[in-house]
Design a protein around this motif. Structure first.
Motif, PDB file in Angstrom:
ATOM      1  N   ILE A   1     -28.657  71.730  45.456  1.00 40.88           N
ATOM      2  CA  ILE A   1     -28.515  71.099  44.777  1.00 40.88           C
ATOM      3  C   ILE A   1     -29.234  70.041  45.754  1.00 40.88           C
ATOM      4  CG2 ILE A   1     -27.679  68.736  43.515  1.00 40.88           C
ATOM      5  CD1 ILE A   1     -25.743  71.662  42.098  1.00 40.88           C
ATOM      6  N   ILE A   2     -28.456  70.352  46.198  1.00 44.24           N
ATOM      7  CA  ILE A   2     -29.207  68.888  47.453  1.00 44.24           C
ATOM      8  C   ILE A   2     -30.659  69.439  48.238  1.00 44.24           C
ATOM      9  CG2 ILE A   2     -28.905  67.677  50.130  1.00 44.24           C
ATOM     10  CD1 ILE A   2     -25.499  68.743  49.450  1.00 44.24           C
ATOM     11  N   ALA A   3     -31.130  70.876  48.351  1.00 52.72           N
ATOM     12  CA  ALA A   3     -31.929  71.327  48.312  1.00 52.72           C
ATOM     13  C   ALA A   3     -33.612  70.851  47.935  1.00 52.72           C
ATOM     14  CB  ALA A   3     -31.845  72.944  48.877  1.00 52.72           C
ATOM     15  N   LYS A   4     -32.874  70.456  46.634  1.00 57.65           N
ATOM     16  CA  LYS A   4     -33.901  69.992  45.561  1.00 57.65           C
ATOM     17  C   LYS A   4     -34.758  68.854  45.999  1.00 57.65           C
ATOM     18  CE  LYS A   4     -32.050  72.812  41.780  1.00 57.65           C
ATOM     19  NZ  LYS A   4     -31.126  72.455  40.090  1.00 57.65           N
ATOM     20  N   ASP A   5     -34.311  67.643  47.194  1.00 55.97           N
ATOM     21  CA  ASP A   5     -34.895  66.937  47.636  1.00 55.97           C
ATOM     22  C   ASP A   5     -35.075  67.156  48.468  1.00 55.97           C
ATOM     23  OD1 ASP A   5     -35.354  64.797  48.414  1.00 55.97           O
ATOM     24  OD2 ASP A   5     -33.842  63.686  47.402  1.00 55.97           O
ATOM     25  N   PRO A   6     -36.211  66.837  49.681  1.00 53.77           N
ATOM     26  CA  PRO A   6     -36.410  67.391  50.857  1.00 53.77           C
ATOM     27  C   PRO A   6     -35.572  66.253  52.222  1.00 53.77           C
ATOM     28  CG  PRO A   6     -38.548  67.585  49.566  1.00 53.77           C
ATOM     29  CD  PRO A   6     -37.329  66.965  48.712  1.00 53.77           C
ATOM     30  N   CYS A   7     -35.865  65.142  51.134  1.00 52.54           N
ATOM     31  CA  CYS A   7     -35.143  64.016  52.069  1.00 52.54           C
ATOM     32  C   CYS A   7     -33.764  64.365  52.509  1.00 52.54           C
ATOM     33  CB  CYS A   7     -35.933  62.222  51.881  1.00 52.54           C
ATOM     34  SG  CYS A   7     -34.729  61.186  52.271  1.00 52.54           S
ATOM     35  N   ALA A   8     -33.028  64.598  50.793  1.00 54.26           N
ATOM     36  CA  ALA A   8     -32.102  64.246  50.706  1.00 54.26           C
ATOM     37  C   ALA A   8     -31.527  65.455  51.895  1.00 54.26           C
ATOM     38  CB  ALA A   8     -30.861  64.891  49.428  1.00 54.26           C
ATOM     39  N   TRP A   9     -31.828  66.984  51.837  1.00 54.18           N
ATOM     40  CA  TRP A   9     -31.954  68.323  52.357  1.00 54.18           C
ATOM     41  C   TRP A   9     -31.400  67.938  53.410  1.00 54.18           C
ATOM     42  CZ3 TRP A   9     -29.030  73.003  51.624  1.00 54.18           C
ATOM     43  CH2 TRP A   9     -29.245  73.503  52.874  1.00 54.18           C
ATOM     44  N   TYR A  10     -33.038  67.236  54.156  1.00 50.37           N
ATOM     45  CA  TYR A  10     -33.342  66.807  56.018  1.00 50.37           C
ATOM     46  C   TYR A  10     -31.983  66.118  56.336  1.00 50.37           C
ATOM     47  CZ  TYR A  10     -34.699  64.666  59.929  1.00 50.37           C
ATOM     48  OH  TYR A  10     -34.669  63.864  61.405  1.00 50.37           O
ATOM     49  N   LEU A  11     -31.119  64.864  55.135  1.00 53.71           N
ATOM     50  CA  LEU A  11     -30.599  63.989  55.656  1.00 53.71           C
ATOM     51  C   LEU A  11     -29.257  65.022  55.430  1.00 53.71           C
ATOM     52  CD1 LEU A  11     -31.423  60.552  53.487  1.00 53.71           C
ATOM     53  CD2 LEU A  11     -31.752  61.252  56.783  1.00 53.71           C
ATOM     54  N   TYR A  12     -29.034  65.567  54.569  1.00 54.01           N
ATOM     55  CA  TYR A  12     -27.539  66.488  55.104  1.00 54.01           C
ATOM     56  C   TYR A  12     -27.784  67.840  55.742  1.00 54.01           C
ATOM     57  CZ  TYR A  12     -24.544  70.544  53.111  1.00 54.01           C
ATOM     58  OH  TYR A  12     -23.461  70.844  52.272  1.00 54.01           O
ATOM     59  N   THR A  13     -28.806  68.328  56.369  1.00 49.94           N
ATOM     60  CA  THR A  13     -28.994  69.049  57.583  1.00 49.94           C
ATOM     61  C   THR A  13     -28.609  68.747  58.602  1.00 49.94           C
ATOM     62  OG1 THR A  13     -31.175  68.968  58.240  1.00 49.94           O
ATOM     63  CG2 THR A  13     -29.579  70.815  56.623  1.00 49.94           C
ATOM     64  N   ARG A  14     -29.135  67.252  58.785  1.00 52.50           N
ATOM     65  CA  ARG A  14     -28.747  66.461  60.180  1.00 52.50           C
ATOM     66  C   ARG A  14     -27.412  66.242  60.184  1.00 52.50           C
ATOM     67  NH1 ARG A  14     -32.386  62.248  61.763  1.00 52.50           N
ATOM     68  NH2 ARG A  14     -30.694  61.808  63.946  1.00 52.50           N
ATOM     69  N   PHE A  15     -26.567  65.740  59.347  1.00 47.01           N
ATOM     70  CA  PHE A  15     -25.201  65.310  58.659  1.00 47.01           C
ATOM     71  C   PHE A  15     -24.675  66.816  59.777  1.00 47.01           C
ATOM     72  CE2 PHE A  15     -20.792  66.175  55.898  1.00 47.01           C
ATOM     73  CZ  PHE A  15     -20.598  65.345  56.913  1.00 47.01           C
ATOM     74  N   LEU A  16     -24.358  67.683  59.018  1.00 52.19           N
ATOM     75  CA  LEU A  16     -23.840  68.429  59.524  1.00 52.19           C
ATOM     76  C   LEU A  16     -23.734  68.319  60.714  1.00 52.19           C
ATOM     77  CD1 LEU A  16     -25.077  71.574  56.466  1.00 52.19           C
ATOM     78  CD2 LEU A  16     -22.688  70.488  56.394  1.00 52.19           C
ATOM     79  N   GLY A  17     -25.852  68.692  61.109  1.00 58.69           N
ATOM     80  CA  GLY A  17     -25.622  68.922  62.395  1.00 58.69           C
ATOM     81  C   GLY A  17     -23.899  68.433  63.710  1.00 58.69           C
ATOM     82  N   VAL A  18     -24.624  66.551  63.295  1.00 62.57           N
ATOM     83  CA  VAL A  18     -23.558  65.942  64.126  1.00 62.57           C
ATOM     84  C   VAL A  18     -21.988  66.011  63.813  1.00 62.57           C
ATOM     85  CG1 VAL A  18     -23.287  63.271  63.691  1.00 62.57           C
ATOM     86  CG2 VAL A  18     -25.099  63.541  63.430  1.00 62.57           C
ATOM     87  N   ILE A  19     -21.295  66.663  62.506  1.00 60.59           N
ATOM     88  CA  ILE A  19     -20.399  67.210  62.585  1.00 60.59           C
ATOM     89  C   ILE A  19     -19.981  68.270  62.956  1.00 60.59           C
ATOM     90  CG2 ILE A  19     -19.695  65.562  60.686  1.00 60.59           C
ATOM     91  CD1 ILE A  19     -19.940  67.956  58.756  1.00 60.59           C
ATOM     92  N   GLY A  20     -20.989  68.490  63.381  1.00 56.49           N
ATOM     93  CA  GLY A  20     -20.921  70.299  64.375  1.00 56.49           C
ATOM     94  C   GLY A  20     -20.778  71.946  63.622  1.00 56.49           C
ATOM     95  N   ARG A  21     -21.033  71.225  62.472  1.00 62.24           N
ATOM     96  CA  ARG A  21     -21.080  72.794  61.319  1.00 62.24           C
ATOM     97  C   ARG A  21     -22.740  72.454  61.055  1.00 62.24           C
ATOM     98  NH1 ARG A  21     -16.024  74.284  59.918  1.00 62.24           N
ATOM     99  NH2 ARG A  21     -17.064  74.195  57.043  1.00 62.24           N
ATOM    100  N   ASP A  22     -22.751  74.345  60.744  1.00 62.74           N
ATOM    101  CA  ASP A  22     -24.182  74.623  60.475  1.00 62.74           C
ATOM    102  C   ASP A  22     -24.270  75.777  59.730  1.00 62.74           C
ATOM    103  OD1 ASP A  22     -26.579  75.448  61.762  1.00 62.74           O
ATOM    104  OD2 ASP A  22     -26.050  77.467  62.660  1.00 62.74           O
ATOM    105  N   VAL A  23     -25.671  75.693  58.577  1.00 67.75           N
ATOM    106  CA  VAL A  23     -26.385  75.873  57.756  1.00 67.75           C
ATOM    107  C   VAL A  23     -27.203  76.689  58.036  1.00 67.75           C
ATOM    108  CG1 VAL A  23     -27.722  74.299  57.046  1.00 67.75           C
ATOM    109  CG2 VAL A  23     -26.890  75.480  55.141  1.00 67.75           C
ATOM    110  N   ASP A  24     -27.647  78.225  56.960  1.00 69.15           N
ATOM    111  CA  ASP A  24     -28.628  79.170  57.667  1.00 69.15           C
ATOM    112  C   ASP A  24     -30.053  79.057  56.763  1.00 69.15           C
ATOM    113  OD1 ASP A  24     -29.688  81.542  57.183  1.00 69.15           O
ATOM    114  OD2 ASP A  24     -29.187  82.441  56.373  1.00 69.15           O
ATOM    115  N   VAL A  25     -30.300  77.621  57.015  1.00 72.55           N
ATOM    116  CA  VAL A  25     -31.646  77.900  56.387  1.00 72.55           C
ATOM    117  C   VAL A  25     -32.711  78.659  56.374  1.00 72.55           C
ATOM    118  CG1 VAL A  25     -33.589  75.826  56.792  1.00 72.55           C
ATOM    119  CG2 VAL A  25     -31.249  75.544  58.038  1.00 72.55           C
TER     120      VAL A  25
END
Length: 117
Positions: free
Chosen positions: A86-110
């Motif tokens: 669902i988050i990936a449907k909005d490019p801006c939200a997805w970008y912020l989400y992946t940045r957030f994951l990077g800050v907390i040390g989590r990773d996602v398979d883009v």
């Protein structure tokens, strides 16, 4: 129910006031009544005040990708794999989400995300 910004502001202030007065926002009755509002942003504000995950509210929150991202960041405070399509449907939200994951040390398979969009 269609809500404008004045309605949202009023409800947010009413929730803050209820917390100050000691109203139990986590009670089953209050949750059921509040979820009748059917406005993702207002429901997100309610859950933020609860300061804990609210599974009953998640279907309403997941109606909007940006609200879904904010719920993951402000309430779950971690990766939320179920909501990533669902988050990936909005490019801006997805970008912020992946940045957030990077800050907390989590990773996602883009690369896996391409099948969601």
């Amino acid at each position: 129910m269609i809500m404008d910004s004045a309605d949202r502001k009023f409800i947010k202030l009413a929730l803050v006031d209820a917390v100050r007065r000691g109203v139990d926002l986590s009670s089953e009755k209050f949750q059921n009544e509040f979820l009748q509002i059917d406005d993702p942003e207002t429901i997100l504000n309610y859950v933020i005040l609860l300061n804990r995950r609210c599974p009953k509210a998640e279907p309403y929150i997941m109606e909007d990708p940006s609200i879904t991202f904010r719920y993951a960041k402000e309430v779950i405070k971690d990766r939320w794999p179920e909501a990533e399509p669902i988050i990936a449907k909005d490019p801006c939200a997805w970008y912020l989400y992946t940045r957030f994951l990077g800050v907390i040390g989590r990773d996602v398979d883009v690369w896996r995300i391409e099948s969601w969009v």
